[in-house]
Design a protein around this motif. Structure first.
Motif, PDB file in Angstrom:
ATOM      1  N   SER A  45       0.873  -1.202   0.027  1.00 66.55           N
ATOM      2  CA  SER A  45       0.071   0.003  -0.069  1.00 66.55           C
ATOM      3  C   SER A  45       0.641   1.290  -0.030  1.00 66.55           C
ATOM      4  O   SER A  45       1.990   1.321   0.460  1.00 66.55           O
ATOM      5  CB  SER A  45      -0.947   0.085   1.177  1.00 66.55           C
ATOM      6  N   LYS A  86       3.937 -10.418  -3.215  1.00 67.03           N
ATOM      7  CA  LYS A  86       2.763 -10.037  -2.533  1.00 67.03           C
ATOM      8  C   LYS A  86       2.646 -10.913  -1.226  1.00 67.03           C
ATOM      9  O   LYS A  86       2.730 -12.128  -1.229  1.00 67.03           O
ATOM     10  CB  LYS A  86       1.240  -9.924  -3.130  1.00 67.03           C
ATOM     11  N   ARG A  89      -1.647 -14.418   3.397  1.00 65.87           N
ATOM     12  CA  ARG A  89      -2.176 -14.520   5.047  1.00 65.87           C
ATOM     13  C   ARG A  89      -1.386 -15.611   5.468  1.00 65.87           C
ATOM     14  O   ARG A  89      -1.130 -16.051   6.638  1.00 65.87           O
ATOM     15  CB  ARG A  89      -3.686 -14.418   5.033  1.00 65.87           C
ATOM     16  N   TYR A 107      -0.021  -1.160   6.970  1.00 67.27           N
ATOM     17  CA  TYR A 107      -1.266  -1.417   6.251  1.00 67.27           C
ATOM     18  C   TYR A 107      -1.309  -2.942   5.526  1.00 67.27           C
ATOM     19  O   TYR A 107      -2.500  -3.320   5.453  1.00 67.27           O
ATOM     20  CB  TYR A 107      -1.261  -0.274   5.140  1.00 67.27           C
ATOM     21  N   GLU A 108      -0.205  -3.378   5.090  1.00 69.05           N
ATOM     22  CA  GLU A 108      -0.276  -4.501   4.307  1.00 69.05           C
ATOM     23  C   GLU A 108      -0.892  -5.836   5.292  1.00 69.05           C
ATOM     24  O   GLU A 108      -1.670  -6.683   5.140  1.00 69.05           O
ATOM     25  CB  GLU A 108       0.913  -4.955   3.894  1.00 69.05           C
ATOM     26  N   LYS A 110      -2.134  -5.188   8.179  1.00 69.24           N
ATOM     27  CA  LYS A 110      -3.565  -4.970   8.560  1.00 69.24           C
ATOM     28  C   LYS A 110      -4.766  -5.723   7.549  1.00 69.24           C
ATOM     29  O   LYS A 110      -5.765  -6.124   7.839  1.00 69.24           O
ATOM     30  CB  LYS A 110      -3.737  -3.726   8.745  1.00 69.24           C
ATOM     31  N   ARG A 111      -4.426  -5.536   6.293  1.00 70.51           N
ATOM     32  CA  ARG A 111      -5.048  -6.010   5.264  1.00 70.51           C
ATOM     33  C   ARG A 111      -5.368  -7.412   5.423  1.00 70.51           C
ATOM     34  O   ARG A 111      -6.493  -8.143   5.064  1.00 70.51           O
ATOM     35  CB  ARG A 111      -4.697  -5.879   3.867  1.00 70.51           C
ATOM     36  N   LEU A 112      -4.462  -8.232   5.894  1.00 72.14           N
ATOM     37  CA  LEU A 112      -4.267  -9.681   6.093  1.00 72.14           C
ATOM     38  C   LEU A 112      -5.119 -10.110   6.939  1.00 72.14           C
ATOM     39  O   LEU A 112      -5.565 -11.480   7.316  1.00 72.14           O
ATOM     40  CB  LEU A 112      -3.047 -10.220   6.033  1.00 72.14           C
ATOM     41  N   GLU A 113      -5.275  -9.303   8.142  1.00 73.96           N
ATOM     42  CA  GLU A 113      -6.112  -9.742   9.313  1.00 73.96           C
ATOM     43  C   GLU A 113      -5.456 -11.095   9.919  1.00 73.96           C
ATOM     44  O   GLU A 113      -5.793 -11.918  10.250  1.00 73.96           O
ATOM     45  CB  GLU A 113      -7.528  -9.884   8.857  1.00 73.96           C
ATOM     46  N   SER A 138      -2.684   4.430  11.031  1.00 74.59           N
ATOM     47  CA  SER A 138      -1.961   3.132  11.258  1.00 74.59           C
ATOM     48  C   SER A 138      -1.458   2.884  12.839  1.00 74.59           C
ATOM     49  O   SER A 138      -1.285   1.629  13.244  1.00 74.59           O
ATOM     50  CB  SER A 138      -0.656   3.096  10.483  1.00 74.59           C
TER      51      SER A 138
END
Length: 358
Positions: A45, A86, A89, A107-108, A110-113, A138
């Motif tokens: 991101s 990339k 997860r 951010y990356e 966080k996107r993966l949870e 963030s």
């Protein structure tokens, strides 16, 4: 929590301060028995990288190890390096703990949870690629926010976010040390890091050095950098690109004064290294540098943003007062030796990690 994933924002074939810090933690945590995997995702991101550039970096990475500029010593074979386009997860979830090392990697992840604990190494107020609002967001991701200076602690807490740990960088004083005594150095020698980013203040520093050259024709200046020598740099300024570690230590020891004219710094690793090597530090109040620099005691601290005339005047006074310069140099060396060891930083981090498992 023995398996650790460290997420860096892509490859770097040249020394970068934040990478040096994370590599040092990787090496030292590996010595303590942690299983370290360092990931280098190219798609992140807020970082725009074209497919051609990514393809070239992937090709180069297969020709030469992209971390070869750093010495992992006996841990070299025990630390895994994985270059990916990339992050996935399922790959990151294999680990017990995740380190994110920049706002983009935060951010990356966080996107993966990710369900595992995430430590967010905040090494600067990184608002050069995104807005302050997005950066501050963030800090509220629910990660454990680790900052490398009290200045950054204030920045994070002023955004109503929690700081879990203040973890100053360490300096290896077995490497960065006094070889040539400060009193034996040429008074009119100045060293500075050159960087292309405006907030590093390099050109303000160069302007101040040009003023000094007019007053002291025998002034000797050395700039070092990962970048190429700028075309408009005066010929009388010595420029060293990508010095090896031993050569960098020699350079520090060959200069009486180190100049750091930055607008802002999360810590300013070169300034601390220079102090450890016996340089008298002249620096702007750029934030993180105040973690170890005390005006009048172990450094000369100036206002920020950098003012070339003010910088030139400060350096001139130190050149003309050898006794004061030598005192600042020894006090700076003492500060780094007594308060910024890697053993202390790694021990603090190790204890924090273990506390998460309770």
């Amino acid at each position: 929590m023995r398996s650790v994933a460290i997420i860096l924002p892509g490859l770097s074939f040249f020394p970068i301060g934040g990478y040096k810090v994370m590599y040092e933690y990787a090496k030292r945590l590996a010595r303590l028995g942690y299983k370290i995997t360092i990931y280098y995702p190219e798609r992140l991101s807020y970082i725009k990288r074209g497919l051609v550039r990514i393809s070239i970096k992937f090709l180069l990475s297969h020709l030469t190890p992209y971390w070869k500029w750093y010495n992992f010593e006996e841990m070299n074979e025990k630390i895994k390096h994985i270059q990916v386009y990339k992050l996935k997860r399922e790959e990151i979830e294999k680990h017990d703990l995740v380190f994110v090392t920049s706002v983009e990697t935060a951010y990356e992840v966080k996107r993966l949870e990710i369900s595992k604990p995430v430590l967010y190494f905040i090494q600067h107020f990184e608002n050069w690629r995104l807005s302050d609002t997005d950066l501050i967001r963030s800090y509220h991701f629910g990660f454990y926010n680790l900052v490398i200076s009290r200045w950054l602690k204030e920045k994070v807490e002023s955004a109503d976010a929690k700081v879990s740990l203040v973890l100053p960088n360490g300096i290896d004083t077995n490497i960065f040390r006094i070889i040539i005594k400060p009193e034996h150095r040429d008074d009119k020698t100045v060293m500075m890091l050159y960087h292309e980013l405006k907030w590093k203040g390099s050109w303000e520093g160069i302007e101040s050095l040009k003023m000094l050259k007019d007053k002291f024709p025998d002034l000797k200046v050395t700039l070092f950098s990962v970048f190429k020598r700028p075309a408009k740099l005066p010929e009388w300024i010595n420029f060293v690109r990508n010095p090896k570690l031993n050569d960098l230590v020699k350079l520090y020891n060959q200069h009486a004064i180190f100049l750091s004219p930055s607008y802002s710094e999360g810590f300013s690793l070169p300034s601390a290294e220079a102090m450890a090597c016996g340089c008298a530090l002249v620096a702007t109040n750029s934030g993180g540098v105040m973690e170890y620099a005390q005006n009048g005691k172990n450094a000369e601290i100036l206002s920020s943003p950098p003012n070339p005339e003010e910088i030139a005047n400060a350096i001139e006074k130190i050149i003309l007062d050898k006794e004061r310069r030598v005192k600042l140099a020894y006090e700076g060396n003492k500060t780094i030796q007594q308060n910024f060891s890697w053993d202390r930083s790694v021990d603090t981090l190790d204890k924090f990690i273990k506390s998460l498992a309770r």
